[in-house]
Design a protein around this motif. Structure first.
Motif, PDB file in Angstrom:
ATOM      1  N   GLN A  51      43.064  13.253  29.014  1.00  0.00           N
ATOM      2  CA  GLN A  51      44.220  13.294  29.916  1.00  0.00           C
ATOM      3  C   GLN A  51      44.770  14.688  30.153  1.00  0.00           C
ATOM      4  N   SER A  52      44.658  15.515  29.130  1.00  0.00           N
ATOM      5  CA  SER A  52      45.254  16.843  29.264  1.00  0.00           C
ATOM      6  C   SER A  52      44.522  17.685  30.313  1.00  0.00           C
ATOM      7  N   PHE A  53      43.351  17.215  30.745  1.00  0.00           N
ATOM      8  CA  PHE A  53      42.585  18.014  31.708  1.00  0.00           C
ATOM      9  C   PHE A  53      43.042  17.855  33.148  1.00  0.00           C
ATOM     10  N   VAL A  91      51.770  34.386  26.937  1.00  0.00           N
ATOM     11  CA  VAL A  91      51.580  33.984  25.544  1.00  0.00           C
ATOM     12  C   VAL A  91      51.748  32.461  25.554  1.00  0.00           C
ATOM     13  N   ASN A  92      50.606  31.796  25.730  1.00  0.00           N
ATOM     14  CA  ASN A  92      50.558  30.382  26.107  1.00  0.00           C
ATOM     15  C   ASN A  92      50.486  29.471  24.869  1.00  0.00           C
ATOM     16  N   LYS A  93      50.737  28.200  25.081  1.00  0.00           N
ATOM     17  CA  LYS A  93      50.689  27.166  24.017  1.00  0.00           C
ATOM     18  C   LYS A  93      51.663  27.490  22.881  1.00  0.00           C
ATOM     19  N   LEU A  94      52.760  28.185  23.215  1.00  0.00           N
ATOM     20  CA  LEU A  94      53.716  28.534  22.165  1.00  0.00           C
ATOM     21  C   LEU A  94      54.424  27.275  21.637  1.00  0.00           C
ATOM     22  N   ASP A  95      54.242  26.160  22.348  1.00  0.00           N
ATOM     23  CA  ASP A  95      54.753  24.871  21.852  1.00  0.00           C
ATOM     24  C   ASP A  95      54.134  24.528  20.484  1.00  0.00           C
ATOM     25  N   THR A  96      52.917  25.004  20.254  1.00  0.00           N
ATOM     26  CA  THR A  96      52.242  24.681  18.988  1.00  0.00           C
ATOM     27  C   THR A  96      52.864  25.433  17.804  1.00  0.00           C
ATOM     28  N   SER A  97      53.669  26.458  18.100  1.00  0.00           N
ATOM     29  CA  SER A  97      54.361  27.177  17.018  1.00  0.00           C
ATOM     30  C   SER A  97      55.863  26.949  17.103  1.00  0.00           C
ATOM     31  N   GLY A 153      40.971  35.695  30.028  1.00  0.00           N
ATOM     32  CA  GLY A 153      41.335  35.270  28.677  1.00  0.00           C
ATOM     33  C   GLY A 153      40.209  34.482  28.034  1.00  0.00           C
ATOM     34  N   HIS A 154      40.337  34.278  26.746  1.00  0.00           N
ATOM     35  CA  HIS A 154      39.317  33.595  25.966  1.00  0.00           C
ATOM     36  C   HIS A 154      39.149  32.146  26.442  1.00  0.00           C
ATOM     37  N   VAL A 155      37.958  31.605  26.256  1.00  0.00           N
ATOM     38  CA  VAL A 155      37.703  30.209  26.606  1.00  0.00           C
ATOM     39  C   VAL A 155      38.706  29.313  25.849  1.00  0.00           C
ATOM     40  N   ASP A 156      39.219  28.305  26.546  1.00  0.00           N
ATOM     41  CA  ASP A 156      40.187  27.363  25.981  1.00  0.00           C
ATOM     42  C   ASP A 156      41.589  27.943  25.743  1.00  0.00           C
ATOM     43  N   ALA A 157      41.830  29.146  26.257  1.00  0.00           N
ATOM     44  CA  ALA A 157      43.179  29.716  26.117  1.00  0.00           C
ATOM     45  C   ALA A 157      44.184  28.897  26.928  1.00  0.00           C
ATOM     46  N   GLY A 158      43.658  28.082  27.866  1.00  0.00           N
ATOM     47  CA  GLY A 158      44.529  27.247  28.676  1.00  0.00           C
ATOM     48  C   GLY A 158      44.732  27.795  30.084  1.00  0.00           C
ATOM     49  N   LYS A 159      43.779  28.594  30.549  1.00  0.00           N
ATOM     50  CA  LYS A 159      43.893  29.235  31.870  1.00  0.00           C
ATOM     51  C   LYS A 159      43.969  28.206  32.989  1.00  0.00           C
ATOM     52  N   SER A 160      43.005  27.264  32.992  1.00  0.00           N
ATOM     53  CA  SER A 160      42.966  26.290  34.093  1.00  0.00           C
ATOM     54  C   SER A 160      44.184  25.384  34.052  1.00  0.00           C
ATOM     55  N   THR A 161      44.546  24.946  32.850  1.00  0.00           N
ATOM     56  CA  THR A 161      45.715  24.074  32.716  1.00  0.00           C
ATOM     57  C   THR A 161      46.958  24.790  33.244  1.00  0.00           C
ATOM     58  N   LEU A 162      47.115  26.035  32.854  1.00  0.00           N
ATOM     59  CA  LEU A 162      48.296  26.800  33.255  1.00  0.00           C
ATOM     60  C   LEU A 162      48.356  26.980  34.775  1.00  0.00           C
ATOM     61  N   SER A 204      54.207  27.522  28.083  1.00  0.00           N
ATOM     62  CA  SER A 204      53.252  26.452  27.808  1.00  0.00           C
ATOM     63  C   SER A 204      52.789  25.897  29.143  1.00  0.00           C
ATOM     64  N   GLY A 205      51.518  26.068  29.420  1.00  0.00           N
ATOM     65  CA  GLY A 205      50.960  25.569  30.672  1.00  0.00           C
ATOM     66  C   GLY A 205      51.005  24.060  30.724  1.00  0.00           C
ATOM     67  N   LEU A 206      50.707  23.448  29.600  1.00  0.00           N
ATOM     68  CA  LEU A 206      50.636  21.988  29.538  1.00  0.00           C
ATOM     69  C   LEU A 206      51.994  21.354  29.815  1.00  0.00           C
TER      70      LEU A 206
HETATM   71  P1  GDP Z   1      40.527  27.365  29.773  1.00  0.00           P
HETATM   72  O1  GDP Z   1      39.157  27.267  29.191  1.00  0.00           O
HETATM   73  O2  GDP Z   1      41.186  28.650  29.371  1.00  0.00           O
HETATM   74  O3  GDP Z   1      40.609  27.124  31.246  1.00  0.00           O
HETATM   75  O4  GDP Z   1      41.420  26.247  29.020  1.00  0.00           O
HETATM   76  P2  GDP Z   1      41.875  24.791  29.501  1.00  0.00           P
HETATM   77  O5  GDP Z   1      42.933  24.881  30.527  1.00  0.00           O
HETATM   78  O6  GDP Z   1      40.674  23.974  29.810  1.00  0.00           O
HETATM   79  O7  GDP Z   1      42.597  24.255  28.171  1.00  0.00           O
HETATM   80  C1  GDP Z   1      41.941  24.186  26.924  1.00  0.00           C
HETATM   81  C2  GDP Z   1      42.604  23.182  26.026  1.00  0.00           C
HETATM   82  O8  GDP Z   1      43.906  23.614  25.651  1.00  0.00           O
HETATM   83  C3  GDP Z   1      42.784  21.807  26.654  1.00  0.00           C
HETATM   84  O9  GDP Z   1      42.488  20.820  25.709  1.00  0.00           O
HETATM   85  C4  GDP Z   1      44.246  21.796  27.045  1.00  0.00           C
HETATM   86  O10 GDP Z   1      44.773  20.502  27.062  1.00  0.00           O
HETATM   87  C5  GDP Z   1      44.881  22.612  25.931  1.00  0.00           C
HETATM   88  N1  GDP Z   1      46.118  23.265  26.416  1.00  0.00           N
HETATM   89  C6  GDP Z   1      46.251  23.985  27.542  1.00  0.00           C
HETATM   90  N2  GDP Z   1      47.493  24.481  27.677  1.00  0.00           N
HETATM   91  C7  GDP Z   1      48.185  24.066  26.584  1.00  0.00           C
HETATM   92  C8  GDP Z   1      49.557  24.246  26.144  1.00  0.00           C
HETATM   93  O11 GDP Z   1      50.390  24.912  26.788  1.00  0.00           O
HETATM   94  N3  GDP Z   1      49.897  23.688  24.963  1.00  0.00           N
HETATM   95  C9  GDP Z   1      49.022  22.980  24.212  1.00  0.00           C
HETATM   96  N4  GDP Z   1      49.455  22.457  23.066  1.00  0.00           N
HETATM   97  N5  GDP Z   1      47.741  22.770  24.609  1.00  0.00           N
HETATM   98  C10 GDP Z   1      47.317  23.290  25.771  1.00  0.00           C
END
Ligand code: GDP
Length: 458
Positions: free
Chosen positions: A78-80, A178-184, A40-49, A218-220
Motif C-alpha cells: 500500500q505504501s507504494f 531529511v526524509n522519514k524523520l517520523d521513524t525517529s 539519493g540512495h535507493v529506498d530513501a523515499g524519493k518516489s514516495t516523496l 516525511s514523504g509518506l
Molecule cells: P526510492 O527508491 O527512493 O524511490 O524509495 P520509495 O519511494 O520507493 O520508498 C522506499 C520505501 O520507504 C517504501 O517502502 C516506502 O513506503 C518507504 N517510505 C517512503 N517515505 C517514507 C516516510 O516518509 N516514512 C516512512 N516511515 N517510510 C517511508
C-alpha cells in the motif's frame, strides 16, 4: 533572385525580433521554469516523496489516486501508491522501482518546476545521468531512519556519489530532504546529527553552505512538504520553510535566448504530415517555423516546417523549452539521437578531441593513459579513450597538485584529454552549460563526471 533572397532575410529578421519581444512580454507574465533532479540512495523515499508532493498540490486526479490505491492494496504494497504517481508501466509497479526519468510538473508561488526523477537503483544510473545533465538544481533525499542513513552515506551508498555527480555537472544549489524523520519521532537530535555529517561532506564536494537547505520531512505522511509542519514534535524545534517554499527560493539560471541556436535531439520519428520530427530541448537561442538549421555533426542543412511545445503548435520556441520540430530537406536516416540542431552561421563545434576537468569517484582500476570509456551527455553515448592525463588538481581549491600524473584514483580531480571514436558536437561549459557537462562510464558504472574546458580542432 538575390533581391528576393535579401528581402526574405530582412523579413525573417523582423519576424525574429517580433517573436523575441512577444516572448519577453509573455514570459514576464508566466512563472519561471526550473528543472530539478531528485537524487539519493535507493529506498530513501524519493518516489514516495515526489508522488505525495504532486498529490498534495492537486496535480493528480482523485480518480487516478483511487486506482493506485486499489491496485497497491491488491499486491499488498500500500505504501507504494504515491511512488506510482511517477511510474508509468505495470512492470515497474510490480518490481516496486522507478525505471525511467519520469517527467512531472508542479508549481510553487513563483515557479513552474519540472521534475527529472532520478531512481536510486544502480542499474538505472544512465537514466539519472539524463536527468542530472539537464538539471538546474537538485533535491537530495536522505533516509533519516537509524542505520539507513548510515548505510546510504557511509558504507558505499549512493548518497555521496549522487551529490558529487550533480555537483560535477555544474549543479550548485541543493535542497536536502531529511526524509522519514517520523521513524525517529521527529527528533531534533537525529536531524542535527545527520545535517552535521552532510554539511561537512557537501562542503568538501564543492557546495557552498549558503546554497544548501536542509528540510526535515516525511514523504509518506506528507509532513512539511507543501505546508508548514503540523507534527507537534517537529513544531517544537523547526522554524524553517516547508520543502515547497525551499524549492520556490531557488534561483533560476539565465536562459540564453539571444545566443545562437542549439537544440539537442533525444528522439527522431515519422510525423503525420510531410517531413519527419525531432524532439528535444532548446539549450540556447530560439527556433521558429521557416528557419534554416544545420544538423550537426553531419552538417546537413534542413528546413524547419513546424515547431510545437507540449503538443501545441507554437511556431516559435526558446531556450529552456522542450519541443518537437518538424524538419524537411534532410533524410530522416541521416539524423540520430544525440545530434544537435545548430544555428547555420555560428555553428556548434564538432570534434573528436576535447579537454575536460573531471572528478573521479568510482573506478575499480585507476585511470591511466589510453583508458577506454563511454562518454555521455544529454542523449549522446559514444565510445572514447582518455588519451592524456594533463594535471591533477586539489579537490577543494582547484590548485595544481601534479602535472602529468601517471594514474588517477577515486576522489581525484584532474584535467584530461579525451578522444572520441566519432565526431561529436560539444561545447565548452562556459559557453553552453548543457552541452559542456559530460559523464564517463565503464561497464555500466559511472566512474567520473566533468566539465568541458577546451575543444581541440580535428
Ligand atoms: P526510492 O527508491 O527512493 O524511490 O524509495 P520509495 O519511494 O520507493 O520508498 C522506499 C520505501 O520507504 C517504501 O517502502 C516506502 O513506503 C518507504 N517510505 C517512503 N517515505 C517514507 C516516510 O516518509 N516514512 C516512512 N516511515 N517510510 C517511508
Amino acid at each position: 533572385r538575390s533581391k528576393e533572397q535579401s528581402t526574405e532575410k530582412v523579413k525573417a529578421k523582423e519576424n525574429k525580433a517580433s517573436a523575441l519581444s512577444q516572448y519577453t512580454k509573455e514570459r514576464a507574465l508566466d512563472k519561471e521554469h526550473l528543472y530539478i533532479v531528485v537524487i539519493g540512495h535507493v529506498d530513501a523515499g524519493k518516489s514516495t516523496l515526489m508522488g505525495r508532493l504532486l498529490c498534495d498540490l492537486g496535480e493528480v486526479s482523485q480518480k487516478t489516486l483511487h486506482k493506485y490505491e486499489q491496485e497497491s492494496k491488491k499486491i499488498g504494497k500500500q505504501s507504494f501508491m504515491y511512488a506510482w504517481v511517477l511510474d508509468e508501466t505495470g512492470e515497474e509497479r510490480v518490481r516496486g522501482i522507478t525505471m525511467d526519468v519520469g517527467r512531472a510538473q508542479f508549481e510553487t508561488k513563483t515557479k513552474k518546476v519540472v521534475i527529472l526523477d532520478a531512481p536510486g537503483h544502480a542499474d538505472f544510473i544512465p537514466n539519472m545521468i539524463t536527468g542530472a545533465g539537464q538539471a538546474d538544481v537538485a533535491l537530495l533525499v536522505i533516509d533519516a531512519t537509524r542505520g539507513e542513513f548510515e548505510s546510504g552515506f557511509d558504507f558505499g551508498g549512493q548518497t555521496r556519489e549522487h551529490a558529487l555527480l550533480v555537483r560535477s555537472l555544474g549543479v550548485s544549489q541543493l535542497a536536502v530532504a531529511v526524509n522519514k524523520l517520523d521513524t525517529s519521532n521527529w527528533s531534533q537530535e537525529r536531524f542535527d546529527e545527520i545535517t552535521k555529517k552532510l554539511k561537512a561532506f557537501l562542503k568538501q564536494a564543492g557546495f557552498k553552505d549558503s546554497d544548501v537547505t536542509y528540510v526535515p520531512c516525511s514523504g509518506l505522511n506528507g509532513e512539511n512538504l507543501v505546508k508548514p509542519p503540523s507534527e507537534p514534535e517537529l513544531l517544537k524545534w523547526y522554524k524553517g520553510l516547508c520543502l515547497l517554499d525551499v524549492i520556490d527560493k531557488f534561483s533560476v539560471p539565465d536562459r540564453p535566448i539571444s545566443k545562437p541556436l542549439r537544440m539537442s535531439i533525444n528522439d527522431v520519428f515519422k510525423g503525420t504530415g510531410s517531413g519527419f520530427c525531432v524532439a528535444g530541448r532548446i539549450e540556447n537561442g530560439m527556433i521558429s517555423k521557416g528557419d534554416k538549421v544545420i544538423v550537426c555533426p553531419t552538417k546537413e542543412a534542413a528546413d524547419v516546417r513546424g515547431v510545437s511545445i507540449n503538443d501545441m503548435s507554437s511556431n516559435v520556441a526558446f531556450a529552456g523549452d522542450q519541443v518537437i520540430v518538424t524538419l524537411s530537406g534532410v533524410d530522416m536516416q541521416n539524423v540520430s539521437v544525440g545530434y544537435i540542431l545548430s544555428d547555420p552561421v555560428q555553428q556548434v563545434p564538432v570534434t573528436t578531441r576535447f579537454e575536460a576537468r573531471i572528478v573521479v569517484f568510482n573506478v575499480k582500476v585507476p585511470i591511466t593513459k589510453g583508458y577506454p570509456i563511454l562518454i555521455h551527455y544529454q542523449s549522446l553515448v559514444e565510445s572514447a579513450h582518455i588519451v592524456k592525463l594533463k594535471a591533477q588538481l586539489n579537490k577543494t581549491t582547484g590548485e595544481l597538485v601534479k602535472k602529468k600524473p601517471r594514474v588517477l584514483g577515486n576522489n581525484s580531480v584532474a584535467v584530461v584529454e579525451i578522444e572520441v571514436s566519432k565526431p561529436i558536437c560539444i561545447e565548452k561549459y562556459k559557453d553552453v552549460k548543457e552541452l559542456g557537462r559530460v559523464m564517463l562510464r565503464v561497464a555500466g558504472v559511472t566512474i567520473a563526471a566533468g566539465l568541458v574546458t577546451d575543444i581541440m580542432s580535428t
